[in-house]
Design a protein around this motif. Sequence first.
Motif, short mmCIF file in Angstrom:
data_model
loop_
_atom_site.label_atom_id
_atom_site.label_comp_id
_atom_site.label_asym_id
_atom_site.label_seq_id
_atom_site.Cartn_x
_atom_site.Cartn_y
_atom_site.Cartn_z
N GLU A 160 0.82 -1.22 0.00
CA GLU A 160 0.00 0.00 0.00
C GLU A 160 0.85 1.27 0.00
O GLU A 160 0.50 2.26 -0.65
CB GLU A 160 -0.94 0.00 1.22
N ASP A 161 1.98 1.23 0.71
CA ASP A 161 2.82 2.42 0.84
C ASP A 161 3.78 2.61 -0.34
O ASP A 161 4.11 3.75 -0.69
CB ASP A 161 3.64 2.37 2.14
N HIS A 162 4.23 1.49 -0.93
CA HIS A 162 5.32 1.60 -1.91
C HIS A 162 5.02 1.00 -3.29
O HIS A 162 5.47 1.55 -4.30
CB HIS A 162 6.59 0.94 -1.35
N ILE A 163 4.32 -0.13 -3.34
CA ILE A 163 4.13 -0.81 -4.63
C ILE A 163 3.04 -0.14 -5.46
O ILE A 163 3.30 0.35 -6.56
CB ILE A 163 3.79 -2.30 -4.43
N TYR A 164 1.80 -0.13 -4.95
CA TYR A 164 0.70 0.43 -5.74
C TYR A 164 0.96 1.88 -6.18
O TYR A 164 0.72 2.22 -7.34
CB TYR A 164 -0.62 0.37 -4.96
N PRO A 165 1.50 2.74 -5.29
CA PRO A 165 1.71 4.13 -5.72
C PRO A 165 2.79 4.27 -6.80
O PRO A 165 2.84 5.32 -7.46
CB PRO A 165 2.17 4.83 -4.42
N ASN A 166 3.63 3.25 -6.97
CA ASN A 166 4.74 3.37 -7.93
C ASN A 166 4.57 2.52 -9.18
O ASN A 166 5.47 2.48 -10.03
CB ASN A 166 6.06 3.01 -7.23
N GLU A 167 3.43 1.85 -9.34
CA GLU A 167 3.21 1.04 -10.54
C GLU A 167 3.24 1.90 -11.80
O GLU A 167 3.87 1.54 -12.81
CB GLU A 167 1.87 0.30 -10.44
N ALA A 168 2.57 3.04 -11.75
CA ALA A 168 2.54 3.92 -12.93
C ALA A 168 3.92 4.50 -13.21
O ALA A 168 4.33 4.61 -14.37
CB ALA A 168 1.52 5.03 -12.72
N LEU A 169 4.65 4.84 -12.16
CA LEU A 169 6.00 5.39 -12.34
C LEU A 169 6.91 4.37 -12.99
O LEU A 169 7.72 4.70 -13.87
CB LEU A 169 6.58 5.84 -10.99
N TYR A 170 6.79 3.11 -12.57
CA TYR A 170 7.58 2.03 -13.17
C TYR A 170 7.34 1.99 -14.68
O TYR A 170 8.29 1.91 -15.48
CB TYR A 170 7.21 0.70 -12.53
N GLU A 171 6.08 2.05 -15.10
CA GLU A 171 5.74 2.03 -16.52
C GLU A 171 6.27 3.26 -17.24
O GLU A 171 6.76 3.17 -18.37
CB GLU A 171 4.23 1.91 -16.71
N GLU A 172 6.17 4.41 -16.59
CA GLU A 172 6.67 5.65 -17.19
C GLU A 172 8.17 5.56 -17.45
O GLU A 172 8.67 6.01 -18.49
CB GLU A 172 6.38 6.84 -16.28
N GLN A 173 8.90 5.01 -16.50
CA GLN A 173 10.36 4.92 -16.64
C GLN A 173 10.76 3.90 -17.71
O GLN A 173 11.91 3.90 -18.15
CB GLN A 173 10.99 4.56 -15.28
N ARG B 66 13.30 -0.44 -24.60
CA ARG B 66 12.73 -0.75 -23.28
C ARG B 66 13.50 -1.85 -22.56
O ARG B 66 13.20 -2.16 -21.41
CB ARG B 66 11.26 -1.13 -23.44
N PHE B 67 14.47 -2.45 -23.24
CA PHE B 67 15.24 -3.53 -22.62
C PHE B 67 16.68 -3.11 -22.29
O PHE B 67 17.50 -3.95 -21.96
CB PHE B 67 15.26 -4.75 -23.55
N SER B 68 16.96 -1.83 -22.38
CA SER B 68 18.35 -1.39 -22.20
C SER B 68 18.72 -1.14 -20.75
O SER B 68 19.88 -1.29 -20.36
CB SER B 68 18.61 -0.12 -23.02
N GLU B 69 17.74 -0.76 -19.93
CA GLU B 69 18.05 -0.50 -18.52
C GLU B 69 16.83 -0.76 -17.65
O GLU B 69 15.71 -0.86 -18.14
CB GLU B 69 18.54 0.93 -18.34
N ILE B 70 17.07 -0.84 -16.36
CA ILE B 70 16.02 -1.15 -15.40
C ILE B 70 15.45 0.15 -14.83
O ILE B 70 16.22 1.06 -14.51
CB ILE B 70 16.59 -2.01 -14.24
N PRO B 71 14.13 0.26 -14.72
CA PRO B 71 13.56 1.45 -14.08
C PRO B 71 14.18 1.68 -12.70
O PRO B 71 14.27 0.75 -11.89
CB PRO B 71 12.07 1.11 -13.98
N LYS B 72 14.59 2.92 -12.45
CA LYS B 72 15.27 3.23 -11.18
C LYS B 72 14.40 2.89 -9.97
O LYS B 72 14.91 2.48 -8.93
CB LYS B 72 15.65 4.71 -11.16
N ILE B 73 13.11 3.07 -10.14
CA ILE B 73 12.22 2.83 -9.00
C ILE B 73 12.29 1.38 -8.54
O ILE B 73 12.13 1.09 -7.34
CB ILE B 73 10.76 3.21 -9.35
N MET B 74 12.57 0.43 -9.45
CA MET B 74 12.65 -0.98 -9.06
C MET B 74 13.78 -1.21 -8.07
O MET B 74 13.60 -1.86 -7.03
CB MET B 74 12.83 -1.86 -10.30
N GLU B 75 14.95 -0.67 -8.36
CA GLU B 75 16.09 -0.87 -7.46
C GLU B 75 15.85 -0.16 -6.12
O GLU B 75 16.27 -0.65 -5.07
CB GLU B 75 17.38 -0.39 -8.11
N GLU B 76 15.17 0.98 -6.15
CA GLU B 76 14.84 1.68 -4.91
C GLU B 76 13.89 0.86 -4.05
O GLU B 76 14.06 0.76 -2.83
CB GLU B 76 14.23 3.05 -5.23
#
Length: 410
Positions: free
Chosen positions: A21-34, A40-50
């Motif tokens: 609730e605090d970290h995953i759901y609020p960042n799903e859209a950001l993950y897609e944006e990144q 799309r296969f060149s690097e990992i969204p920064k939010i994932m490593e965070e």
Amino acid sequence: MYFEHSEKVKELQEKLTTFMEDHIYPNEALYEEQLKKEDRFSEIPKIMEELKAKAKEEGLWNLFLPESEYGAGLTNMEYAPLCEIMGRSAIAPEVFNCAAPDTGNMEVLVRYGTEEQKKQWLEPLLRGEIRSCFSMTEPDVASSDATNVQTSITKVGDEYVINGTKWWSSGAGDPRCKISIVMGKNDPDAARHEQQSMILVPLDSEGVTIKRLLPVFGYDHAPHGHAEIEFKNVRVPASNLLWDEGKGFAIAQGRLGPGRIHHCMRTIGAAERALELMCERVQSRQAFGKPLADQGVVREWIADSRIEIEQARLLTLKAAYMMDTVGNKEAQSEIAMIKVVAPNMALKVIDRAIQAFGAAGVSGDFELAANWANIRTLRLADGPDEVHRRAIAKYELAKDYGRNAVHARQ
């Protein structure tokens, strides 16, 4: 069977739910944006490593691997409700280092790997530093029968030479994917289930070519992806062989049992979320002078969805209980049953939610369409429904029904 969860599991459930609730759901859209870029296969969204760093800090890491010094020491029954929570989001399993195919590959290395193999590949996988893929399915044979694989694994001196083409090697598109577990034939003249072996092949080996990344209903699943890989005269040290020659089929069976139950647990989580979304939607929208929730057919959708989710969950918990108490072999029929039941149930629930959302349900504004596409693959992955039904019937017919029938006639 007693399905009351221990205090340890209840505490982990609460922590996981709060994290989602605090970290995953609020960042799903950001993950897609990144991910929205040309390659799309060149690097990992920064939010994932965070998010992974946060999960590690909170002790929500490597929760799988029952009876292992490497994991959280949870049984299948204890892991089941946690895996379900993770299944509510497509990005969550990786955040907690509990994503396929890494989980299955780590289980293989724990069970069958040498100390050297564990140090080189298992430990970095457990730390989340690298990722892996599993190469069994082939484009030119019916891979629902794993004994059909034609990729060759040939011993030459102190090396093995691998030749063949695999596809649907999920995860191979990820720039962090460093190793593949490859299944192939080393002895075509051996007994049918002893012809195959499994071997560790680093993806940077000479002769390994990722030919293309395959979309699923138009979704590329970046940066993970599903690759078609060519192995052309690939040479690896003989020490990369897993277990022994001829043990590939046995390893596959050992690997796919836990993998199947994990898929089913996550699928139930996805269905739960779809039902929640549907209930929210039908209470907020009106049609023909009243809320959608007051339409009789919509109430039937909701009721049927709740019934089917509960049935699937109970059967999955029974399978997990049997895996823990009598072992995977004795639980074969139950594992096969849930592998048929859970994806089919989730597809029905998600389809009803899509219908309740109308045109929005098939858009990219909600995760319903993507979840439906992803779960539809599970009716094929780790064995198609038809193979599991065949196995269930085989186990059922092996029971002594003839004697019971005689007693009934008497």
